[in-house]
Design an enzyme around this catalytic site. Structure first.
Site, PDB file in Angstrom:
ATOM      1  CG  HIS A   1      -1.892   1.133   1.251  1.00  0.00           C
ATOM      2  ND1 HIS A   1      -2.832   1.291   0.265  1.00  0.00           N
ATOM      3  CD2 HIS A   1      -2.066   2.171   2.113  1.00  0.00           C
ATOM      4  CE1 HIS A   1      -3.551   2.383   0.531  1.00  0.00           C
ATOM      5  NE2 HIS A   1      -3.100   2.937   1.637  1.00  0.00           N
TER       6      HIS A   1
ATOM      7  CG  HIS B   1      -3.994   6.436   2.549  1.00  0.00           C
ATOM      8  ND1 HIS B   1      -4.605   5.201   2.633  1.00  0.00           N
ATOM      9  CD2 HIS B   1      -4.449   7.135   3.612  1.00  0.00           C
ATOM     10  CE1 HIS B   1      -5.381   5.156   3.703  1.00  0.00           C
ATOM     11  NE2 HIS B   1      -5.298   6.320   4.320  1.00  0.00           N
TER      12      HIS B   1
ATOM     13  CB  CYS C   1      -2.746   3.224  -3.178  1.00  0.00           C
ATOM     14  SG  CYS C   1      -1.981   1.598  -3.085  1.00  0.00           S
TER      15      CYS C   1
END
EC number: 2.3.1.-
Length: 162
Positions: free
Chosen positions: A23, A35, A113
């Site tokens: 991530h 994010h 992401c």
């Protein structure tokens, strides 16, 4: 004894090691990151959040790095600084802050992401995770095709001999 994790600087890319995937977030200062997270993403959710990657929408969130990482390890990883010049720090942070709270399109292969944070830092959306998976799948596909071709050749040779 393990060396302490260096304190991120505003504009740094943060790579968080979730089970099965990475991530990404961008550090904006004072312990916070911005994010891209699917609506069902729970900070520190780990494997459970893999399922949330199947959605087509995401929310831009500003949260404490400590909360986003949860029990997962993380590191500063400005891995493209040698290829691309980072935008000015103030611009990175301004762009990130302006997006907080917005719902955006989310696609695992083209708008995830990692694409999001690279777009903020460098002005170029890219994901090495996606590229690596596509390359691995391509190599596996070529390997399977080669095995299949060899099987066809052997079966033809066997039939011709009979």
């Amino acid at each position: 004894m393990r060396a302490p994790i260096p304190e991120p600087k505003p504009g740094d890319l943060i790579e968080i090691f979730r089970p099965f995937y990475r991530h990404w977030a961008i550090y904006v200062g004072d312990g916070y990151v911005v994010h891209l997270a699917p609506p069902s993403e729970v900070a520190g959710a780990g494997a459970a959040s893999v399922m949330s990657a199947l959605t087509d929408k995401a929310i831009v969130k500003k949260e404490l790095l400590y909360d986003v990482a949860g029990s997962d390890k993380y590191q500063v990883n400005n891995k493209h600084d040698d290829k691309y010049s980072p935008l000015p720090c103030s611009k990175i942070i301004q762009r990130a802050e302006e997006l907080v709270g917005q719902e955006v399109l989310y696609k695992l292969t083209s708008e995830n992401c990692e694409h999001f944070v690279n777009e903020l830092r460098y002005g170029i959306a890219r994901s090495d995770q996606v590229r690596d998976v596509v390359v691995a799948a391509g190599i596996a596909g070529v390997g399977l095709a080669a095995i299949g071709l060899i099987g066809v050749i052997f079966s033809r040779n066997k039939r011709q001999k009979q």
